[in-house]
Design a protein around this motif. Structure first.
Motif, PDB file in Angstrom:
ATOM      1  N   ALA A 197       5.082   5.012   3.248  1.00  0.00           N
ATOM      2  CA  ALA A 197       3.899   4.142   3.200  1.00  0.00           C
ATOM      3  C   ALA A 197       2.626   4.929   3.508  1.00  0.00           C
ATOM      4  N   ALA A 198       2.674   5.783   4.514  1.00  0.00           N
ATOM      5  CA  ALA A 198       1.499   6.583   4.887  1.00  0.00           C
ATOM      6  C   ALA A 198       1.144   7.579   3.780  1.00  0.00           C
ATOM      7  N   THR A 199       2.139   8.231   3.220  1.00  0.00           N
ATOM      8  CA  THR A 199       1.913   9.217   2.162  1.00  0.00           C
ATOM      9  C   THR A 199       1.324   8.553   0.921  1.00  0.00           C
ATOM     10  N   GLU A 200       1.860   7.410   0.539  1.00  0.00           N
ATOM     11  CA  GLU A 200       1.351   6.691  -0.635  1.00  0.00           C
ATOM     12  C   GLU A 200      -0.066   6.188  -0.391  1.00  0.00           C
ATOM     13  N   ALA A 201      -0.338   5.711   0.822  1.00  0.00           N
ATOM     14  CA  ALA A 201      -1.695   5.245   1.131  1.00  0.00           C
ATOM     15  C   ALA A 201      -2.694   6.381   0.959  1.00  0.00           C
ATOM     16  N   CYS A 256      -2.838   4.967   9.138  1.00  0.00           N
ATOM     17  CA  CYS A 256      -2.339   4.412  10.390  1.00  0.00           C
ATOM     18  C   CYS A 256      -1.439   3.217  10.107  1.00  0.00           C
ATOM     19  N   THR A 257      -0.813   2.722  11.164  1.00  0.00           N
ATOM     20  CA  THR A 257      -0.118   1.450  11.004  1.00  0.00           C
ATOM     21  C   THR A 257      -1.166   0.385  10.688  1.00  0.00           C
ATOM     22  N   ALA A 283      -5.927  -6.592   5.028  1.00  0.00           N
ATOM     23  CA  ALA A 283      -4.641  -7.130   5.477  1.00  0.00           C
ATOM     24  C   ALA A 283      -3.476  -6.266   4.998  1.00  0.00           C
ATOM     25  N   GLY A 284      -2.659  -5.825   5.949  1.00  0.00           N
ATOM     26  CA  GLY A 284      -1.451  -5.072   5.635  1.00  0.00           C
ATOM     27  C   GLY A 284      -1.655  -3.634   5.208  1.00  0.00           C
ATOM     28  N   ALA A 285      -2.907  -3.161   5.152  1.00  0.00           N
ATOM     29  CA  ALA A 285      -3.181  -1.798   4.671  1.00  0.00           C
ATOM     30  C   ALA A 285      -2.816  -0.764   5.730  1.00  0.00           C
ATOM     31  N   TRP A 286      -2.265   0.346   5.292  1.00  0.00           N
ATOM     32  CA  TRP A 286      -1.883   1.457   6.163  1.00  0.00           C
ATOM     33  C   TRP A 286      -3.052   2.423   6.314  1.00  0.00           C
ATOM     34  N   CYS A 287      -4.236   1.883   6.526  1.00  0.00           N
ATOM     35  CA  CYS A 287      -5.411   2.729   6.673  1.00  0.00           C
ATOM     36  C   CYS A 287      -6.516   1.963   7.378  1.00  0.00           C
ATOM     37  N   LEU A 288      -7.469   2.739   7.890  1.00  0.00           N
ATOM     38  CA  LEU A 288      -8.667   2.155   8.484  1.00  0.00           C
ATOM     39  C   LEU A 288      -9.852   3.026   8.080  1.00  0.00           C
ATOM     40  N   PRO A 289     -10.586   2.615   7.038  1.00  0.00           N
ATOM     41  CA  PRO A 289     -11.773   3.356   6.632  1.00  0.00           C
ATOM     42  C   PRO A 289     -12.919   3.140   7.619  1.00  0.00           C
ATOM     43  N   PHE A 335      -4.602   0.090  16.348  1.00  0.00           N
ATOM     44  CA  PHE A 335      -3.713   0.688  15.357  1.00  0.00           C
ATOM     45  C   PHE A 335      -3.082   1.931  15.949  1.00  0.00           C
ATOM     46  N   VAL A 336      -1.985   2.387  15.326  1.00  0.00           N
ATOM     47  CA  VAL A 336      -1.383   3.661  15.703  1.00  0.00           C
ATOM     48  C   VAL A 336      -1.784   4.680  14.644  1.00  0.00           C
ATOM     49  N   ASP A 337      -2.487   5.724  15.073  1.00  0.00           N
ATOM     50  CA  ASP A 337      -2.953   6.782  14.178  1.00  0.00           C
ATOM     51  C   ASP A 337      -1.761   7.652  13.790  1.00  0.00           C
TER      52      ASP A 337
END
Length: 166
Positions: free
Chosen positions: A134-138, A83-84, A62-68, A95-97
């Motif tokens: 957010a993307a960089t920190e993720a 991703c979003t 939930a809410g994560a800026w990633c998709l493993p 999601f948006v890559d």
């Protein structure tokens, strides 16, 4: 298979990447999704469709800026799209890559790839400073977890992959 457009915070539109998956279940890490080899995967531009090369499971937190994506093949254990936050709408996950990706190969080597593509996207004006941050920190925080094989990047996904195959 479907695709849709979404507005990024700056008002520009980006196509959302989506593909058919089976919802396998949930645990303390999030929602686990799976798809078997041969599953159709359409690129966001809608012009190219490929068959998924291997069985795989994905983890949506939930809410994560990633998709493993966990593959556990002879060459690749996992890949992570930055991703979003993935969302479920009408039974379709999407999601948006954001172009930035992480990987861990079967020999344990891990890293970040496509930094140049992300940097170009960040400079294009299509992302807000908050989205870039957010993307960089993720990516930064996930890399150390992937390298250490901390859960859910250790063995947790293997059980979900087994359940997909059974």
């Amino acid at each position: 298979m479907s695709k849709e457009k979404m507005s990024l915070v700056d008002g520009t539109c980006a196509e959302r990447f989506s593909w058919p998956v089976e919802q396998l279940g949930q645990d303390e890490h999030g929602t686990w999704l799976g798809a078997r080899r041969g599953n159709p995967v359409r690129q966001p531009d809608g012009r190219r469709e490929e068959a998924q090369a291997h069985d795989a499971v994905w983890l949506v937190a939930a809410g994560a800026w990633c998709l493993p994506a966990f593959w556990f093949t002879d060459t690749t254990d996992l890949t992570i799209d930055i991703c979003t936050p993935p969302r479920l709408d009408g039974g379709v996950w999407s999601f948006v890559d954001l172009e930035l990706d992480l990987f861990r190969s079967a020999d344990g080597c891990a890293g970040i790839v496509d930094q140049h593509e992300f940097d170009e996207l960040a400079l294009s004006g299509h992302l807000t400073d908050g989205q870039v941050a957010a993307a960089t920190e993720a990516a930064r925080s996930l890399l150390s977890l992937v390298q250490m094989e901390a859960e859910p990047f250790g063995g947790a996904a293997r059980a979900w992959l087994r359940s997909l195959r059974s």
